[in-house]
Design an enzyme around this catalytic site. Structure first.
Site, short mmCIF file in Angstrom:
data_model
loop_
_atom_site.label_atom_id
_atom_site.label_comp_id
_atom_site.label_asym_id
_atom_site.label_seq_id
_atom_site.Cartn_x
_atom_site.Cartn_y
_atom_site.Cartn_z
CG ASP A 1 -2.14 0.95 0.94
OD1 ASP A 1 -2.04 1.80 0.02
OD2 ASP A 1 -3.16 0.85 1.64
C1 BGC Z 1 -4.94 3.43 0.00
C2 BGC Z 1 -5.06 2.50 -1.20
C3 BGC Z 1 -4.88 3.30 -2.46
C4 BGC Z 1 -3.52 3.97 -2.41
C5 BGC Z 1 -3.19 4.78 -3.66
C6 BGC Z 1 -3.65 4.25 -0.04
O1 BGC Z 1 -3.66 5.23 0.93
O2 BGC Z 1 -5.01 2.69 1.20
O3 BGC Z 1 -6.30 1.87 -1.17
O4 BGC Z 1 -5.03 2.48 -3.58
O5 BGC Z 1 -3.47 4.84 -1.30
O6 BGC Z 1 -3.93 5.95 -3.71
#
Ligand code: BGC
Length: 657
Positions: free
Chosen positions: A221
């Site tokens: 993530d």
């Molecule tokens: C989120 C993800 C997301 C990623 C990119 C993170 O903070 O938890 O779900 O895809 O950011 O924006």
């Protein structure tokens, strides 16, 4: 395409860290790369304006995943995947950072609107179809967030303390089922799992690759990596976004012998494979629909997912009735109809107008904004609104949450609506017995303060941009409601097991174990406001003729559903399995199959659902494997988890797994 052998060590180290925020490394064009983008209910991308400002690119806003799940329609999931794929193809996106399949253990979780269900089978099968819709149209997915990320509370540090059986039976299952659609990638979560950061959770990654057949690449993530070396050793292939400090440390660790060549090659190889696979997947794929058609699909999916929770004869509206519509949600800004964070979409559509849509369907409509979302906006023009409510045939109050209440990186504080909204329902309902509440929220709401004072409740959810038309069609009877709840509406937060478990100093103990959602309410006889699987229709359905026949490793369940009304409709039939005399603890019953059938007035249809042996199995802590106990099992067929219409017994005599 290069092979890992053709890359230098330096290149390999660089390849397993992303390039910027949204790309994999391409060494200045020497290697093809992939571009990724959010999000699950509409494409979220940014561009720079001429004066250098960053702005979001408008995109079709589909219903939230929560609402998609309420359709219980694998066809809708496929279709939404296809539409999103075409949005991605138009914008050059190779991988959509979706879907999220985390279990709704706690209704307060700020990201529940992005997730499918409290039930792993429903979440997994809907996700499997959504993924197939995307990937068969040329765009890869990134299945997220692995794993046990069921709350946003202190999400970067918190550890989910959860036993192996519970992981296997509840939290892994949606990932396991979704892996059947061969997702090209998976994203780890921010939290720790039993003390280990999800980015370094080798045991979980091994289950993904070894047990669930996942053959893609694992992304972090965004900023979830603490130690790039430890995460690479665990099998995390790409850190996102690029992080200079982590990269330098990785290089130093490699030089110090802390990361082996085999470990580095394994990750680098999977990145190369991912890029090649995405390019291959995309070959020959063209956009076959217009944006207008996709927007129409967004509306259709919303109509299939909107749930009629309660109806005491007031809906559908009668021809020509006067309707008073009250509450700012009826003419909502996009922020009132979506959750906040990475799933936020800038809408293509500019106006959401339920009163106008109702007028267009022949009703005499009056509207008062009357109240804003929360208590800082007072119950405005209360007297005017109350008087108007009393003078109309039907009073429609539009209430909800929006991205100021449901968002990433924080949980909701309460299950109840803001006090001003509850007040508005009660004050107007006191003047008009024909009050209908339309609820715009991304997850379960405590309705106890007002539900008994109103005649009907329509759970619209976060509808996306087609919501005004979809709701107007349902209120007017042009669409017969067919959505069913993919999560329980508990009577209050006190009844929720997750709300009563240990959650302190960075540790959330999953002492509720398997007792998540209806599994708990059912087993312990705890009454709920609206049960899992519940949803009313304007048609009525009778169930009959249940047969359950075992042949080899499959139990085939067949039964008939008859539409006993004069209205054509759709029914979601649910198949639950119950072990009659288990040798280990089992929740009272569990969902193992479902089907949505369109049935004409007076028509009868046969439904057939196949249950593999796994539908009867539990994860044995004694043998670390799935096991089917010999004995009797009940097959329960219901219109909801609380409305079981048919039962049959089956005896399993051999262990089949
Ligand atoms: C989120 C993800 C997301 C990623 C990119 C993170 O903070 O938890 O779900 O895809 O950011 O924006």
């Amino acid at each position: 395409m290069k092979t890992v052998k053709e890359l230098s060590t330096e290149e390999k180290l660089r390849l397993i860290c992303g390039k910027g925020r949204w790309h994999t490394e391409d060494f200045g064009g020497k290697l093809p790369n992939v571009m990724v983008a959010d999000g699950p209910m509409g494409l979220r991308m940014e561009r720079y304006t001429e004066d250098g400002k960053r702005e979001a690119i408008p995109a079709v806003a589909y219903p939230a995943i929560q609402l998609l799940a309420n359709t219980w329609s694998t066809e809708c999931a496929q279709q939404m995947g296809k539409c999103l794929a075409e949005d991605c193809l138009e914008r050059g996106v190779d991988i959509l950072l979706a879907p999220g399949v985390n279990i709704k253990r706690d209704p307060l979780n700020g990201r529940n609107f992005e997730y499918f269900s409290e039930d792993p089978y429903l979440a997994g099968t809907m996700a499997e179809n959504y993924i197939d819709g995307l990937q068969s149209h040329g765009v890869g997915v990134c299945l997220k967030h692995f794993c046990a990320n069921n709350s946003e509370y202190d999400r970067l540090h918190q550890t989910s303390d959860v036993d192996e059986r519970t992981l296997r039976e509840i939290y892994y299952v949606p990932f396991e089922i979704a892996c059947k659609a061969k997702p090209v990638s998976v994203m780890c979560s921010y939290n720790r799992v039993n003390g280990t950061y999800a980015a370094e959770y080798k045991k979980g990654f091994d289950a993904l690759r070894g047990d669930f057949g996942f053959d893609g690449a694992i992304f972090s993530d965004w900023d979830a990596v603490r130690d790039r070396t430890a995460s690479a050793k665990a099998g995390l292939d790409i850190e996102m976004p690029f992080n200079e400090k982590n990269y330098e440390k990785l290089v130093a660790d490699y030089r110090a012998g802390k990361l082996s060549d085999e470990e580095l090659d394994a990750c680098a190889e999977r990145v190369l494979h991912l890029v090649a696979r995405c390019k291959e997947m995309r070959k020959g794929k063209t956009v076959s629909s217009t944006e207008k058609e996709r927007r129409r699909e967004a509306k259709r999916i919303a109509s299939e997912g909107i749930v009629l929770l309660k109806n005491e004869g007031v809906l559908p509206l009668a021809k020509g009735q006067s309707v008073f519509v009250c509450g700012s949600f009826a003419k909502a800004s996009p922020g009132q109809l979506r959750g906040g964070g990475s799933a936020c979409v800038r809408w293509v559509k500019e106006k959401f107008d339920l009163p106008e849509e109702l007028s267009a369907r022949g009703f005499a409509v009056d509207y008062e904004k009357a109240f804003l979302i929360n208590d800082t906006g007072a119950w405005q023009n209360a007297r005017t609104a109350v008087l108007k409510a009393g003078r109309s045939d039907v009073n429609v109050v539009c209430v909800g949450t929006g991205d100021g209440i449901e968002y990433e990186d924080g949980d909701r504080k309460t299950l109840r609506l803001p006090a001003v909204q509850e007040r508005a329902i009660l004050d107007t309902a006191a003047q008009n017995p024909n009050t209908v509440v339309v609820l715009f929220a991304g997850s379960a709401i405590d309705v106890s303060a007002w539900v008994d004072r109103v005649k009907a409740v329509v759970y619209a959810g976060f509808t996306g941009e087609g919501g005004d038309e979809a709701i107007a069609d349902i209120l007017a009877g042009i669409t017969v409601p067919s959505g069913k709840l993919s999560e329980t509406f508990p009577r209050s937060l006190q009844d929720v097991p997750a709300a009563n478990t240990y959650k302190r100093a960075g540790v959330t103990r999953y002492q509720d174990g398997l007792d998540v959602g209806y599994r708990y309410y059912d087993t312990y006889g705890v009454p709920v406001a609206f049960p899992f699987g519940h949803g009313l229709s304007y048609a009525s359905f009778a169930y009959s003729g249940l047969r359950a026949v075992r042949k080899g490793d499959t139990v085939t369940v067949t039964f008939e559903i008859e539409n006993t009304s004069k209205t054509a409709g759709k029914e979601v039939a649910q198949v639950y399995v119950r072990e009659c005399a288990p040798l280990v603890y089992r929740p009272f019953k569990e969902l193992k199959g479902y089907a949505k059938a369109a049935i004409g007035a007076g028509e009868k249809k046969t439904v057939r659902i196949e249950l593999p042996m796994r539908a009867f199995a539990h994860w044995s802590a004694a043998s670390d494997a799935w096991e089917v106990t010999e004995g009797d099992y009940e097959i329960l067929v219901g219109s909801s988890s609380a409305d079981i219409r048919l039962r049959a017994k089956i005896t399993l005599t051999e262990q089949q797994l």
